[in-house]
Design a protein around this motif. Sequence first.
Motif, PDB file in Angstrom:
ATOM      1  N   VAL A  90       6.624 -14.494  31.989  1.00  0.00           N
ATOM      2  CA  VAL A  90       6.900 -15.819  32.542  1.00  0.00           C
ATOM      3  C   VAL A  90       5.590 -16.569  32.784  1.00  0.00           C
ATOM      4  O   VAL A  90       5.458 -17.756  32.448  1.00  0.00           O
ATOM      5  CB  VAL A  90       7.718 -15.692  33.847  1.00  0.00           C
ATOM      6  CG1 VAL A  90       7.782 -17.040  34.574  1.00  0.00           C
ATOM      7  CG2 VAL A  90       9.119 -15.195  33.554  1.00  0.00           C
ATOM      8  N   PHE A  91       4.613 -15.880  33.369  1.00  0.00           N
ATOM      9  CA  PHE A  91       3.324 -16.524  33.624  1.00  0.00           C
ATOM     10  C   PHE A  91       2.664 -16.948  32.311  1.00  0.00           C
ATOM     11  O   PHE A  91       2.176 -18.088  32.175  1.00  0.00           O
ATOM     12  CB  PHE A  91       2.405 -15.567  34.385  1.00  0.00           C
ATOM     13  CG  PHE A  91       1.026 -16.111  34.609  1.00  0.00           C
ATOM     14  CD1 PHE A  91       0.785 -17.039  35.606  1.00  0.00           C
ATOM     15  CD2 PHE A  91      -0.041 -15.701  33.807  1.00  0.00           C
ATOM     16  CE1 PHE A  91      -0.489 -17.557  35.814  1.00  0.00           C
ATOM     17  CE2 PHE A  91      -1.313 -16.209  34.011  1.00  0.00           C
ATOM     18  CZ  PHE A  91      -1.547 -17.140  35.010  1.00  0.00           C
ATOM     19  N   GLY A  92       2.648 -16.040  31.326  1.00  0.00           N
ATOM     20  CA  GLY A  92       2.026 -16.369  30.040  1.00  0.00           C
ATOM     21  C   GLY A  92       2.730 -17.501  29.325  1.00  0.00           C
ATOM     22  O   GLY A  92       2.084 -18.403  28.759  1.00  0.00           O
ATOM     23  N   ALA A  93       4.081 -17.492  29.349  1.00  0.00           N
ATOM     24  CA  ALA A  93       4.828 -18.573  28.702  1.00  0.00           C
ATOM     25  C   ALA A  93       4.593 -19.894  29.407  1.00  0.00           C
ATOM     26  O   ALA A  93       4.554 -20.957  28.759  1.00  0.00           O
ATOM     27  CB  ALA A  93       6.320 -18.220  28.690  1.00  0.00           C
ATOM     28  N   GLY A  94       4.432 -19.855  30.739  1.00  0.00           N
ATOM     29  CA  GLY A  94       4.144 -21.090  31.470  1.00  0.00           C
ATOM     30  C   GLY A  94       2.796 -21.675  31.085  1.00  0.00           C
ATOM     31  O   GLY A  94       2.666 -22.896  30.886  1.00  0.00           O
ATOM     32  N   ILE A  95       1.775 -20.830  30.970  1.00  0.00           N
ATOM     33  CA  ILE A  95       0.452 -21.300  30.549  1.00  0.00           C
ATOM     34  C   ILE A  95       0.513 -21.865  29.134  1.00  0.00           C
ATOM     35  O   ILE A  95      -0.094 -22.916  28.824  1.00  0.00           O
ATOM     36  CB  ILE A  95      -0.582 -20.161  30.630  1.00  0.00           C
ATOM     37  CG1 ILE A  95      -0.724 -19.677  32.092  1.00  0.00           C
ATOM     38  CG2 ILE A  95      -1.927 -20.616  30.086  1.00  0.00           C
ATOM     39  CD1 ILE A  95      -1.176 -20.731  33.063  1.00  0.00           C
TER      40      ILE A  95
END
Length: 411
Positions: A90-95
């Motif tokens: 989720v964090f990587g996709a948000g970035i």
Amino acid sequence: MAVWREIAAPTPGRQHHESLDFFAAQHAQLVSTTAFAFGITGTAVSLVANLIPGAVHLAAFPLVAAAHLVLGLAIVWLWRRRSPLAQVCVFGAGILTLLAITAGTPETGINFSIGASMGIVAGWGIGSLAVTLTATRGGVASLASAWVATLAVVLMLSLSIGLAGYRVIGLTSLICVLWLLCLVFGVWLVSSQARVSRRIVSIGRAHNLERRASETEASRLRSARLLHDTALATLTLLSHSGVGVDAATLRAQAASDRELLTRLRKGESPNPRASGQYTLTHTAELQLGGTLEAVKSRFNGTELAVTWHGSGQLGLEHSKLDAFINALVECVENVRRHAKVTEAHVTLSDDGVVVRGVVTDAGVGFDPSQIPGGHLGFRQSIVARIEEAGGSVRVFSAIGAGTTVVLEVPK
């Protein structure tokens, strides 16, 4: 009697553990669903903002849409499987989505739609992790790292596209507010779990105390009922010097009481169990005819002549048979003690559905409504026994008009 019936809990402790485990599972599902609602809402709102004409460069829109799709899938994965890997995704996709949005900045420069989209993705898309990472110290540390990293990325991207300083402050403020909102929900959910868990434990303890009190009261009533029907009955005869009872019958009754007390001392006691049943004698080892014969012989040699009517074949299970026979004996005992007659009639019947016993006398009678609530002989030794067996007791009597007591126990 217990206030509620335990359905599938062999022990109170296990029931409480099962309740806590069930609540923990439901709470985890609630946390995941709340995080999903925050994250998927932020992703959807950001995508809608980028659909506004002129918000992003037309050629870059497919990349922006694909990045939002990846973020949405990551949030769904975190909802379905709450794991550290899903949180990292989720964090990587948000970035990645933030990078795609800034890459799609049109020639006219950044606009309100792009700024709102970046703030919502960073604050709600990535910020939804705040809902799931507040339960443990490790989660809080990871959450703080994610928050700092998100702000750093947003600042670098804002500078790369030439965003004015005051707008950078507004954007980072929006992100911090959205993160704070997610964090507040996460903390509230964690604290609610502790509160409800304490409440479940408290209710469980109260239930145990009430259950012990109910079992103690049931044991006291059963012991008093036994004492009333056996030893006290014999002592009453002795206090009247055995008037109206021959010596042989008195000795037989005393011997019967002694045998019962011996069995109680050896462990065949009316200890209440979960079912509320107990064992007085090994009824399973006796034939019904023998049981009735024992009842009949109890009144042989007394001043009361009991005439028995009907068949002795009563098809009751052992616990119900115990209750029926003991209540029947107490009815006849009441006639002997109080009716002031020398004759009583007992009629037994079994219609295949209900076993019925009718005890009739033509004695002095009484007013059934005037029986004291604490009258052990009638309320406990007769009514309570039959009701515990699922049956009912009806009394027809009036002063000077005799008494008829009808005992009914369903098969």
